[in-house]
Design a protein around this motif. Sequence first.
Motif, PDB file in Angstrom:
ATOM      1  N   SER A  53       0.824  -1.205   0.000  1.00 53.00           N
ATOM      2  CA  SER A  53       0.000   0.000   0.000  1.00 53.00           C
ATOM      3  C   SER A  53       0.857   1.254   0.000  1.00 53.00           C
ATOM      4  O   SER A  53       2.007   1.256   0.430  1.00 53.00           O
ATOM      5  N   GLY A  54       0.232   2.344  -0.472  1.00 54.58           N
ATOM      6  CA  GLY A  54       0.907   3.634  -0.496  1.00 54.58           C
ATOM      7  C   GLY A  54       0.639   4.475   0.724  1.00 54.58           C
ATOM      8  O   GLY A  54       1.381   5.419   1.012  1.00 54.58           O
ATOM      9  N   MET A  55      -0.428   4.153   1.463  1.00 52.25           N
ATOM     10  CA  MET A  55      -0.753   4.895   2.674  1.00 52.25           C
ATOM     11  C   MET A  55      -1.683   4.051   3.533  1.00 52.25           C
ATOM     12  O   MET A  55      -2.206   3.023   3.084  1.00 52.25           O
ATOM     13  N   THR A  56      -1.863   4.477   4.769  1.00 50.23           N
ATOM     14  CA  THR A  56      -2.722   3.778   5.724  1.00 50.23           C
ATOM     15  C   THR A  56      -3.750   4.744   6.284  1.00 50.23           C
ATOM     16  O   THR A  56      -3.432   5.894   6.609  1.00 50.23           O
ATOM     17  N   LEU A  57      -4.977   4.279   6.388  1.00 48.22           N
ATOM     18  CA  LEU A  57      -6.054   5.033   7.013  1.00 48.22           C
ATOM     19  C   LEU A  57      -6.632   4.191   8.140  1.00 48.22           C
ATOM     20  O   LEU A  57      -7.014   3.038   7.921  1.00 48.22           O
ATOM     21  N   LYS A  58      -6.667   4.749   9.335  1.00 50.08           N
ATOM     22  CA  LYS A  58      -7.268   4.049  10.470  1.00 50.08           C
ATOM     23  C   LYS A  58      -8.657   4.630  10.725  1.00 50.08           C
ATOM     24  O   LYS A  58      -8.806   5.836  10.921  1.00 50.08           O
ATOM     25  N   VAL A  59      -9.651   3.767  10.723  1.00 47.74           N
ATOM     26  CA  VAL A  59     -11.043   4.167  10.905  1.00 47.74           C
ATOM     27  C   VAL A  59     -11.530   3.638  12.254  1.00 47.74           C
ATOM     28  O   VAL A  59     -11.422   2.440  12.530  1.00 47.74           O
ATOM     29  N   THR A  60     -12.067   4.529  13.077  1.00 49.86           N
ATOM     30  CA  THR A  60     -12.584   4.151  14.392  1.00 49.86           C
ATOM     31  C   THR A  60     -14.041   4.564  14.488  1.00 49.86           C
ATOM     32  O   THR A  60     -14.385   5.724  14.265  1.00 49.86           O
ATOM     33  N   GLY A  61     -14.904   3.600  14.804  1.00 49.92           N
ATOM     34  CA  GLY A  61     -16.314   3.887  14.973  1.00 49.92           C
ATOM     35  C   GLY A  61     -16.636   4.250  16.407  1.00 49.92           C
ATOM     36  O   GLY A  61     -16.224   3.556  17.343  1.00 49.92           O
ATOM     37  N   HIS A  62     -17.347   5.363  16.573  1.00 48.38           N
ATOM     38  CA  HIS A  62     -17.785   5.825  17.890  1.00 48.38           C
ATOM     39  C   HIS A  62     -19.311   5.917  17.899  1.00 48.38           C
ATOM     40  O   HIS A  62     -19.956   5.940  16.858  1.00 48.38           O
ATOM     41  N   GLN A  63     -19.882   5.991  19.085  1.00 47.25           N
ATOM     42  CA  GLN A  63     -21.302   6.315  19.182  1.00 47.25           C
ATOM     43  C   GLN A  63     -21.444   7.841  19.223  1.00 47.25           C
ATOM     44  O   GLN A  63     -21.185   8.457  20.255  1.00 47.25           O
ATOM     45  N   TRP A  64     -21.870   8.483  18.114  1.00 48.87           N
ATOM     46  CA  TRP A  64     -22.219   7.929  16.824  1.00 48.87           C
ATOM     47  C   TRP A  64     -21.565   8.800  15.774  1.00 48.87           C
ATOM     48  O   TRP A  64     -22.199   9.677  15.172  1.00 48.87           O
ATOM     49  N   TYR A  65     -20.324   8.596  15.538  1.00 48.98           N
ATOM     50  CA  TYR A  65     -19.564   9.325  14.524  1.00 48.98           C
ATOM     51  C   TYR A  65     -18.332   8.492  14.174  1.00 48.98           C
ATOM     52  O   TYR A  65     -18.050   7.468  14.795  1.00 48.98           O
TER      53      TYR A  65
END
Length: 302
Positions: free
Chosen positions: A145-157
């Motif tokens: 990969s060329g980059m990394t994205l970390k996605v975190t789910g919150h209540q509620w966003y």
Amino acid sequence: MSKIKDGLIFLGVALVVCGIAAVFGVVAAQDWVQRAVSNSISNAVLGRPVDWELNFQYAGTAFEQDLLRLHNLLFGVDLAICSLVAVLLLYSVWRFRRSRNTVPSQRTHNTPLEILWTVVPVAILAYIAVPSFALVYRYNVIPSSGMTLKVTGHQWYWEYQYPTEGNLDIISMILPEAKLKSQQGQQALRLFAVDNYAVLPVGTVIHIEVTGADVIHSFMVPSLGLQKYAMPGRINEIWTKIDREGDYYGQCSQLCGQNHAFMPIGIRAVSKKDFAAWVESQKQQKVSLLSAPPQEGRRSPN
């Protein structure tokens, strides 16, 4: 003469059923409504559902296009099987009706036929398995990969972090209806528009890490072929490579509480040059916030 008549009836039934199935398949596979909308609107709203569409959303990645091809393949196999069953059923009802066969046949076994209806389904499943397993492999094996994205789910966003871009941290929340513009194009984005988009470059393999901060969420963007559960204490991985600039939308697809329906996903795909400029602007903004003196009623970022 009777055999010729039976053959013509069977042929007629087969033509009618197959014709109906073919028309249904073409209408379902070729979504003219979505194609017309996609051709008439800008790139900025391609990655969202449209009114009266019948098929999948516009594909923004090669992987999603492969999913569409697999769906159409399975749909064609399904139509063929249903058509065959319908033809045999309708013909059998006519050919073996009580008025014509007052004494029913006592035959209970037909070895060649039993072998046939066992071997044919196995062959069909094997035919389907090859492209299915290939897609599963592509989805789960992440290329360089060329980059990394970390996605975190919150209540509620949603929270988007860019560890390879200076640890940028973006909080993305739903845009309230009061802030939506009056134009019809913007009104159509109700429950989809967000205040901050996850900006990503096109033509780049992006490694996405998905996790949850509190409860189980689901990161799902249909037009990009993305879906992964965001589970607390665990990092799940997916990847994408967006082909076309524009805004792509999704939603949490896992019931996560009372505001589950109000945590949309907004991804903005831009050119690599524009992405570099965006990253630089976010860094400058972060520096300015950190260096600004605390104001009354507001705590310092530190």
